[in-house]
Write a protein that holds these residues in place. Sequence first.
Motif, short mmCIF file in Angstrom:
data_model
loop_
_atom_site.label_atom_id
_atom_site.label_comp_id
_atom_site.label_asym_id
_atom_site.label_seq_id
_atom_site.Cartn_x
_atom_site.Cartn_y
_atom_site.Cartn_z
N MET A 29 0.85 -1.20 0.00
CA MET A 29 0.00 0.00 0.00
C MET A 29 0.88 1.25 0.00
O MET A 29 1.65 1.46 0.93
CB MET A 29 -0.90 -0.04 1.24
N LYS A 30 0.76 2.05 -1.06
CA LYS A 30 1.59 3.25 -1.19
C LYS A 30 1.12 4.36 -0.25
O LYS A 30 -0.08 4.58 -0.09
CB LYS A 30 1.49 3.76 -2.63
N CYS A 31 2.05 5.07 0.32
CA CYS A 31 1.69 6.21 1.16
C CYS A 31 1.16 7.34 0.26
O CYS A 31 1.80 7.71 -0.71
CB CYS A 31 2.92 6.70 1.93
N PRO A 32 -0.05 7.89 0.58
CA PRO A 32 -0.61 8.95 -0.27
C PRO A 32 0.12 10.29 -0.12
O PRO A 32 -0.09 11.21 -0.91
CB PRO A 32 -2.05 9.06 0.21
N PHE A 33 0.97 10.39 0.89
CA PHE A 33 1.66 11.66 1.14
C PHE A 33 3.02 11.72 0.47
O PHE A 33 3.36 12.69 -0.20
CB PHE A 33 1.80 11.90 2.65
N CYS A 34 3.83 10.67 0.65
CA CYS A 34 5.18 10.70 0.10
C CYS A 34 5.43 9.61 -0.94
O CYS A 34 6.54 9.49 -1.45
CB CYS A 34 6.21 10.60 1.24
N GLN A 35 4.41 8.79 -1.22
CA GLN A 35 4.50 7.73 -2.22
C GLN A 35 5.45 6.59 -1.83
O GLN A 35 5.78 5.75 -2.67
CB GLN A 35 4.93 8.27 -3.62
N HIS A 36 5.84 6.57 -0.57
CA HIS A 36 6.69 5.48 -0.11
C HIS A 36 5.93 4.16 -0.23
O HIS A 36 4.72 4.11 -0.02
CB HIS A 36 7.08 5.76 1.36
N PHE A 84 -2.98 7.21 7.81
CA PHE A 84 -4.18 7.29 6.97
C PHE A 84 -4.98 6.00 7.10
O PHE A 84 -4.50 5.01 7.65
CB PHE A 84 -3.82 7.59 5.51
N THR A 85 -6.23 6.06 6.63
CA THR A 85 -7.13 4.91 6.76
C THR A 85 -7.54 4.42 5.37
O THR A 85 -7.85 5.22 4.49
CB THR A 85 -8.39 5.33 7.55
N THR A 86 -7.53 3.12 5.21
CA THR A 86 -8.01 2.55 3.94
C THR A 86 -9.22 1.68 4.21
O THR A 86 -9.37 1.13 5.30
CB THR A 86 -6.92 1.70 3.26
N PHE A 87 -10.09 1.58 3.22
CA PHE A 87 -11.28 0.73 3.32
C PHE A 87 -11.23 -0.32 2.23
O PHE A 87 -10.90 -0.01 1.09
CB PHE A 87 -12.56 1.56 3.16
N GLU A 88 -11.53 -1.54 2.62
CA GLU A 88 -11.62 -2.61 1.62
C GLU A 88 -12.99 -3.24 1.72
O GLU A 88 -13.47 -3.53 2.81
CB GLU A 88 -10.55 -3.67 1.89
N ARG A 89 -13.62 -3.41 0.58
CA ARG A 89 -14.94 -4.04 0.57
C ARG A 89 -14.80 -5.54 0.80
O ARG A 89 -14.01 -6.19 0.15
CB ARG A 89 -15.65 -3.81 -0.77
N ILE A 90 -15.61 -6.06 1.73
CA ILE A 90 -15.54 -7.47 2.04
C ILE A 90 -16.01 -8.35 0.88
O ILE A 90 -15.48 -9.41 0.66
CB ILE A 90 -16.36 -7.79 3.31
N GLU A 91 -16.98 -7.88 0.13
CA GLU A 91 -17.50 -8.69 -0.98
C GLU A 91 -16.39 -9.17 -1.90
O GLU A 91 -16.46 -10.25 -2.44
CB GLU A 91 -18.53 -7.90 -1.81
#
Length: 155
Positions: free
Chosen positions: A1-8, A38-45
């Motif tokens: 998962m890429k960091c949305p701030f620094c792209q790390h 930061f927070t990520t959401f993943e759909r369970i379906e």
Amino acid sequence: MKCPFCQHEETQVLDTRVSEEGDAIRRRRRCTHCDKRFTTFERIELAMPVVVKKNGSRTEFDPVKLRASLMLALRKRPVSAEALDEALQRIKEKLLSSGEREVLSGHVGELVMRELKRLDKIAYIRFASVYKSFEDVAEFQNMIEEFSGPPARKK
Ligand SMILES: [Zn+2]
């Protein structure tokens, strides 16, 4: 998962939980480079594994049927709706955290029995005695639908 701030490229997962509706996983992450959170959401379906029955056929995981199975076993037992929800949540989380795209129906049955054992011994014995004589959970669920219909929701 890429960091949305620094792209790390690397982030650390701080916390994982299933949303209240049970249809998404929420992950709290921390970037190992810039330390931003930061927070990520993943759909369970998308992540829920397909259930493989003993005869090899595949069926979609059905949380509504799973709940109906547990409620039938718990009928007239002193177990709160909250405790049932938590048990269902744990079953879903275990299936999701396996990371597998397919799961054997027998494994789902084992997860259900483990939860019922914690919740209520009588419900556990009910489920186990009926479940053992069926091929798998899907069949147990079909039996519920055919003979009793979905049990009425009780507080
Ligand atoms: Zn970063």
